[in-house]
Scaffold this active site. Structure first.
Site, PDB file in Angstrom:
ATOM      1  N   GLY D 177       0.883  -1.204   0.038  1.00 38.19           N
ATOM      2  CA  GLY D 177      -0.026  -0.132  -0.045  1.00 38.19           C
ATOM      3  C   GLY D 177       1.055   1.311  -0.026  1.00 38.19           C
ATOM      4  N   CYS D 178       0.236   2.272  -0.335  1.00 28.26           N
ATOM      5  CA  CYS D 178       1.036   3.577  -0.396  1.00 28.26           C
ATOM      6  C   CYS D 178       1.475   3.920   0.982  1.00 28.26           C
ATOM      7  CB  CYS D 178       0.337   4.705  -1.180  1.00 28.26           C
ATOM      8  SG  CYS D 178      -1.508   4.868  -0.483  1.00 28.26           S
ATOM      9  N   TYR D 179       0.812   4.155   1.791  1.00 29.86           N
ATOM     10  CA  TYR D 179       1.084   4.596   3.143  1.00 29.86           C
ATOM     11  C   TYR D 179       2.003   3.476   3.904  1.00 29.86           C
ATOM     12  CZ  TYR D 179      -2.806   8.207   3.275  1.00 29.86           C
ATOM     13  OH  TYR D 179      -3.533   9.009   2.992  1.00 29.86           O
TER      14      TYR D 179
END
Lengths: 373, 373, 373, 373
Positions: D177-179
């Site tokens: 995921g990006c985060y």
């Protein structure tokens, strides 16, 4: 140094002539910056004062409405270079909107070289020069020498939600910093009402660019800021000891804060996301604690369980919107506050303080809803 | 159809009960959109009216302050579905902030199925449904059928700078479009006072995104708009015939306009850059012509020779800032106007019209300076 | 002065050593500004050249990747103060990315005090100093004296879509201005192929802020630009005569342009909306005229009938997207072009010119699609 | 379930035909979203693969360059509805860029209803469906049922800085995921190398709007986002358990994270400000710990003591810039990482993973510097 005694020295009954129907005369020292311009914008809506004196060294002789065309048609005032005698003659209350370091000297002069201000004049200083009570701490964090430490501690810290009664009696108010306003409002109920660890506190704030002031530099160049987020002053920002000082006073125990400010591509607004660890389980709902605490405070709005603050909704106002959440997994409370850094974070709060000092309704001149979208 | 007669039909003396000290009751039909919310924001500062009725089909039952948290603490109103009888009972003046196409039907119902409105009710319609006097032109540009052509021409075109006296006597005002407001204010002095070629006019406008309304779509997705500029509706925008109709009426000759709207990454504001070719040399300074024309109009500010308008300075207001320049090389006049599309371009102007209709000071509720920065 | 003769003086066959497999050495004079940094960013992807020399007086001794952290890991170069002898030794082709006024002197020195450049060196000047062929016109619009008028006219105007063959043979190319690039690409087919009135042309351009350069000032302060649009330089912008000069040469008749630049709150991009009146009806579809004209030009994309350019889609590239529309009502053609002011409007085009000069594929180093969103 | 065994099941030697000079065929399932479009943009620069198959149900039959005009002139592909047999025939490696929930079903089908994927096909899934190893945790945080829990744990977590060798041998990679990418890169050295309290960790992230995807809604309306910052998903964001899972695996002790994501008015970028409390004093400089850890990792750049990351500098790239600071007063380490959420946070990292899987240089197709300004 005894805090209450010092305050005692400069409190007093407001002169009779002010209670009449006449408009009170106010001045702004350093009116060319953003907080000065915001004071003017807000004072336009104020029914009980008139602005009679605005100063700027750089722009002396110019109309303020030339510098800020949004004020065209609203103020015909020209900027003068500051003259202390003239300032006292022209205004009964002065806002000082100078950079820190410069404010010290001006306040000293306005106070007539004596240890207390003259009885006729009220001062609300928007700089950071008089917020900290210790010259050592000031010098450590501000990285400059304080020339007038004898005045430290004489000013009432102008956060009405904590100090309303002291402000009402004050002649000299030091207006809180923008970040401390958002952080203290977010943390005060927690530190007053719950068992959090005093050294567990983290304040992660996101600010619009107007907080950096009007003078151009690389850090405020559009192309440097737009489409970007960054942290700055990590572990070293001068607003840190201000938060600690006020929350320690409130808590009665040493509070330590890790504070990280960030710059966000928008003009106005500060969102502060604050974290604190609980020593024990809460006995009430966290939102209820906040609602109780801010029940009587017109400018702090505790949002419902299904809402979270957005800076946009307080844009141009003196409001603080906030939400508190309990993260049960970690035993942490997360409190998020949104203010306008030029509103509740500076000029709006300064006017709220003026209203308290002068005995006006607390929201006079501050009634407009936020501008959305 | 005789325009002045029609106006005659619906003008009248304002009922006696309105001249008293009581607050006038106003309602907003379609209050969930941006223009509805802006009406509420501005009416908060108005001392002579109270908002008693706000409608929305989609959000019925919800508090308006839930939809627009900037209104929290200012309005406790709940949105109702529109009921015509109720609307008439609850309000003496109605703002209609519905999309074009929907407004037609509602206005027809409010007018009691007769050709003229009831004497008790005042209507200010912010949609485009009643701005054009010809159903054919409406259908050509709006691409929908007009269901109530019998009402066209009954509304006074609510641009106070051109029609102030008619508005004062009107019961039914059609509030101008956002782009036409900026363009007509920029061009009116030129077309009234100078020998420009009527077919030489180009209006190149740059608008913020709120003009596209609150309902989401690809065209208003942040990532589609941010960091970009585009033109849209080239040669086909429905505000074109509105500009032509009003400027033709003013000029007394057919005016033809090439209009190109653009979308700019900002919330509010329209800058219109208008071009027109002179038939002969001007005998006076162009700025002087504009200053004379707008001398008595409180919301239009003609800027000095060393200034040019920026939309930012009128943000949140009912002002129009404008500059006119003569390009001697080409014999063209270039006039640039800045308005807030939700202010003078919609809700601000609607309140200005209400003030005229109800005999209030023209700037009541509209006195706040623009929010800068 | 005879244009073709002058060009004749400085054309030549490219030295043999360049045709080998070795990387060609290039330098950037004035590498600390935005166009310098964009040259570096783009040259990173270029397979046939290496950057060997970058200069800056202000930042001498610093790594370019310190100034532009996006270049970290890509360039280890340090900025040197300019030394002409060193420059010639270190690079076979020099980009000059200095402000106008400064470029004149440097080009003169690089040209060895003779009237023609040395045979070994190629120069692409990105400033405005050599774009205009007349010193008088330069001084009138740039408001400064031209110190080296003897060099005017020696540079080939580096717009490949008009001058490709001349550029291939050039040793000294003056890279077009950002606004002229967008405007000339939009207007060239019209002026070459149709009967428009030569004095009917209006160019209304909207630019991102990077066009104003890297040095901070009030005009580029985030809070001044954000949430606002404004026009500037109305009737006086120095890119006006450049457009006129090149379009006049193309048309064979005097072309006069009214040009209004605007500042828009975005980093990059120029949208130019251009208007011209037809003398007679077009015999073909306007889009067809454009498609034909740009058929062989890899960087100009004529959009379909249902599309309009948005600056966002060319962000970071050397592309120009454009649409032409006929407004039948007014007999006007409206052409809209979108470029990246740092791409096709400056550094991208400079690399396209370099590719032509050095005999590389025209799109070498320029193949990346735009960054969206 | 034994993680290493599962991995064993699906690893294998890459088929011989791939090692030749031919381009490898890749497909993108769900190419109409932002991560799909970013894969295409980046793959344009990749010298060893060709995109042969792009799918979309909604936009089937349309050219991808119509949906994303920045790809005009770069890809002539049309979007097809997904057919599993066709997908396998047309591509040797598939990127799955579908929303979570949808990806499960597609991956199951691609895996031929067997428990392991076919030997010929490589899959890189950009959704969240296969990142968590526990179906219960998936359902708790994603709020939907996992239909194919038998596939959980079969995918290698595609963060090359932690799992490079496993990725090289994988046929099925779940892209982080990006985060989590920003947070894990910021925290991994600390958790691997120092004595921090495993439950003291706070991740406060600030993201651009493209993270919310392409489909419009109120939360991504320009006027809702612009000029505002807000937190969302406080204590409930589905990326939290992903961070905890991977950091727990790295640490060998249960790591608990308080994660607060924020939305910032910009297109791209995530800045993660991470806090952790030390159990004991550090024996080395914190920056040195990070430099050592990331010494061999081409896409992570540890900044110097006088620098801090800004999202702008990694815009459009696969880089992570990071800074670590020790706050001596509180005994906390503060680590700040900047990535592009569509680059290292999604499509860039997916290509880095593809390069590892296919034995290409790790930075192939990912060499371009960030676009600044």
């Amino acid at each position: 140094m005894c805090y209450s005694l010092i305050i005692g020295e400069i409190k007093g009954t407001w002169p009779v002539h002010i209670s009449g129907g006449k408009l009170i005369k106010v001045g702004i020292i350093g009116a060319s910056g953003y907080t000065g311009a915001e004071l003017l914008r807000l004072l336009k809506a104020h029914k009980k004062v008139e602005v009679t004196y605005v100063t700027s060294e750089t722009y002396q002789g110019q109309k303020i409405s030339k510098l800020y065309p949004n004020l065209r048609g609203h103020f015909d005032l020209k900027l003068s270079p500051l003259e202390v005698t003239e300032a006292k003659k022209r205004a009964e209350l002065l806002f000082i909107a100078l950079p820190h370091g410069e404010s010290q000297r001006v306040v000293r002069q306005l106070f007539n070289e004596s240890r207390v201000p003259s009885p006729e004049l009220r001062i609300i200083d928007l700089s950071g020069d008089f917020r900290l009570k210790s010259a050592d701490i000031y010098e450590k964090w501000y990285k400059i020498h304080h020339e007038h430490p004898e005045l430290l501690g004489k000013a009432v810290y102008g956060l009405p939600e904590l100090n309303r009664e002291k402000i009402r009696e004050a002649r000299f108010v030091t207006n809180p910093g923008c970040y401390p306003t958002g952080a203290i409002l977010a943390l005060a109920p927690l530190l007053k009402k719950t068992a959090v660890f005093e050294k567990s506190i983290i304040v992660d704030s996101k600010s619009g660019v107007s907080g950096a002031g009007r003078v151009p530099g690389f850090q405020t160049h559009f192309c440097q800021v737009d489409e970007s987020v960054k942290a700055y002053g990590v572990g070293t920002h001068k607003h840190t000891p201000e938060m600690e000082q006020e929350l320690t006073a409130l808590r009665g125990e040493d509070v330590m804060i890790t504070f990280t400010p960030h710059l966000v591509p928008m003009n106005r607004g500060i969102l502060s996301t604050c974290y604190a660890s609980l020593k024990e389980e809460l006995e009430e709902e966290i939102t209820g604690i906040y609602e109780d605490f801010y029940d009587d405070h017109p400018f702090v709005k505790v949002l419902g369980e299904d809402e979270l603050p957005e800076t946009k909704y307080v844009l141009g106002t003196n409001y603080c919107h906030l939400s508190a959440r309990l993260d049960e997994r970690s035993g942490r409370v997360i409190v998020i506050s949104a203010i306008d850094n030029l509103g509740k974070g500076a000029s709006g709060q300064a006017i709220q303080n003026m209203n308290l000092i002068l005995g006006f309704p607390e929201d006079e001149g501050l009634k407009a809803p936020g501008v959305f979208p």
